[in-house]
Design an enzyme around this catalytic site. Structure first.
Site, PDB file in Angstrom:
ATOM      1  N   LEU A   1       0.854  -1.199   0.000  1.00  0.00           N
ATOM      2  CA  LEU A   1       0.000   0.000   0.000  1.00  0.00           C
ATOM      3  C   LEU A   1       0.885   1.243   0.000  1.00  0.00           C
ATOM      4  O   LEU A   1       1.892   1.283   0.715  1.00  0.00           O
ATOM      5  CB  LEU A   1      -0.873  -0.022   1.258  1.00  0.00           C
TER       6      LEU A   1
ATOM      7  N   SER B   1       4.321  -6.536   2.155  1.00  0.00           N
ATOM      8  CA  SER B   1       3.015  -6.114   2.646  1.00  0.00           C
ATOM      9  C   SER B   1       1.905  -6.531   1.656  1.00  0.00           C
ATOM     10  O   SER B   1       1.856  -7.693   1.262  1.00  0.00           O
ATOM     11  CB  SER B   1       3.047  -4.603   2.918  1.00  0.00           C
ATOM     12  N   GLN B   2       1.071  -5.582   1.197  1.00  0.00           N
ATOM     13  CA  GLN B   2       0.007  -5.978   0.261  1.00  0.00           C
ATOM     14  C   GLN B   2       0.596  -6.515  -1.048  1.00  0.00           C
ATOM     15  O   GLN B   2      -0.078  -7.228  -1.798  1.00  0.00           O
ATOM     16  CB  GLN B   2      -0.937  -4.799  -0.032  1.00  0.00           C
TER      17      GLN B   2
ATOM     18  N   ASP C   1      13.979   7.503  13.514  1.00  0.00           N
ATOM     19  CA  ASP C   1      13.134   7.130  12.381  1.00  0.00           C
ATOM     20  C   ASP C   1      11.643   7.231  12.714  1.00  0.00           C
ATOM     21  O   ASP C   1      11.128   6.488  13.556  1.00  0.00           O
ATOM     22  CB  ASP C   1      13.489   5.701  11.948  1.00  0.00           C
TER      23      ASP C   1
ATOM     24  N   ASP D   1       4.580  -6.450  13.709  1.00  0.00           N
ATOM     25  CA  ASP D   1       5.593  -5.481  13.263  1.00  0.00           C
ATOM     26  C   ASP D   1       5.014  -4.069  13.192  1.00  0.00           C
ATOM     27  O   ASP D   1       5.625  -3.163  12.642  1.00  0.00           O
ATOM     28  CB  ASP D   1       6.188  -5.909  11.911  1.00  0.00           C
TER      29      ASP D   1
ATOM     30  N   HIS E   1       7.568  -2.932  10.352  1.00  0.00           N
ATOM     31  CA  HIS E   1       7.039  -3.166   9.007  1.00  0.00           C
ATOM     32  C   HIS E   1       7.850  -2.465   7.913  1.00  0.00           C
ATOM     33  O   HIS E   1       7.803  -2.871   6.753  1.00  0.00           O
ATOM     34  CB  HIS E   1       5.578  -2.695   8.963  1.00  0.00           C
TER      35      HIS E   1
ATOM     36  N   ASP F   1      11.323  -1.381   8.566  1.00  0.00           N
ATOM     37  CA  ASP F   1      12.715  -1.855   8.688  1.00  0.00           C
ATOM     38  C   ASP F   1      12.967  -2.994   7.708  1.00  0.00           C
ATOM     39  O   ASP F   1      14.062  -3.122   7.165  1.00  0.00           O
ATOM     40  CB  ASP F   1      12.978  -2.427  10.093  1.00  0.00           C
TER      41      ASP F   1
HETATM   42 CA    CA Z   1      13.239   1.989  10.392  1.00  0.00          CA
END
Ligand code: CA
Length: 296
Positions: A17, A83-84, A220, A241, A263, A265
């Site tokens: 996404l 992910s997606q 971050d 995550d 998610h 990293d």
């Molecule tokens: Ca990071």
């Protein structure tokens, strides 16, 4: 160009996404494409609709695969989805298994994202909050499309509601009934290593405060967001995550599901800022070597 360490088939990288290839030169797969190319792999980061259903994105991915097959003369491709992008890759492999040597899910919500369900509960369809969130997502996606420099094709459609539905537990459950290839039979188990000639793999991470919140992640923003999002998880509380749960990510052979990474990293974001000792790029290199060792 290729070496014995490099897979024989091209690697197609499929984003999730709000995915992109290159925003004004800044890559989605930060340091990953270059590292894979250094290994000798033929790598194609592709773009599909950044906000849309898995099926629509999957149809677009089939077109990208056809282009890569034609361009390279290869018989098959490897699909690596984040992910997606993992669901998107699964769709393509289900429809055209003869084109696909392997599917690799990197932090893929293969059983849905509890974050998507949380948002659906907190911003139900038709509510003001839903309209505001949708408008925000559309605006971000439009700006990203404007900044995109790696994609050369026609404008890609966008549908916020379809994207959200594709990521909820219910939406992914419906998707899984139609496209079950590589899914585990039991919660937390592994799936078949190979279905219809396609190998299936997955890896994912979890937020581990003493590790993931240290190192580069102290600076971050996305790590802070993931830590907040992680609080919305119930079934996999403390085992996610930030966007995807540990067991929800399982597909095919599970290479690992507790890497100390959030998610973002896991794709070395942002600017390579990750937790203490995390090595996301190494996982991609090792996986490319794994595929090569399999003769793929
Ligand atoms: Ca990071």
């Amino acid at each position: 160009m290729s070496t014995s360490d490099a897979p024989r088939y091209p690697l197609i990288l499929v984003p999730g996404l709000l995915g992109f290839i290159s925003l004004l030169g800044y890559p989605y797969w930060y340091g990953i494409v270059s590292a894979l190319r250094q290994l000798g792999a033929n790598v194609f980061p592709v773009l599909v609709s950044s906000v849309h259903s898995t099926e629509v994105r999957g149809e677009q991915l089939l077109l990208r695969i056809a282009e890569v097959l034609q361009q390279t003369g290869a018989e098959k491709v490897h699909l690596i989805g984040h992910s997606q992008g993992a669901l998107t890759a699964r769709y393509a492999a289900a429809l055209k298994p003869e084109w696909v040597a392997s599917i690799t899910s990197v932090a893929g919500p293969n059983h849905g994202s509890e974050l998507a369900d949380f948002l659906k509960r907190k911003a139900p369809h038709g509510s003001l909050r839903h309209r505001l969130l949708s408008a925000l997502l559309r605006a971000v996606a439009r700006v990203m499309a404007w900044l995109e420099r790696g994609y050369k094709g026609p404008p890609l459609p966008m549908n916020v509601d379809a994207a959200q539905q594709s990521l909820t537990l219910e939406g992914v459950a419906a998707f899984n009934v139609q496209y079950p290839q590589g899914l585990p039979d039991t919660w937390g188990g592994e799936g078949a290593a190979e279905v219809n000639g396609v190998r299936y793999y997955s890896w994912s991470g979890t937020i581990q405060p003493s590790i993931t919140n240290k190192g580069g992640n102290r600076f971050d923003g996305p790590n802070v967001a993931c830590r907040l999002f992680a609080r919305t998880f119930q079934r996999e509380s403390g085992q996610c995550d930030g966007m995807v749960g540990r067991y929800s990510s399982h597909l095919g052979t599970v290479i690992g599901d507790q890497y100390p990474m959030d998610h973002f990293d896991i794709i070395n974001q942002t600017f390579g800022l990750v937790g203490k000792g995390a090595e996301p790029v190494k996982l991609f290199i090792q996986h490319a070597q794994r595929l090569a060792a399999e003769g793929l």
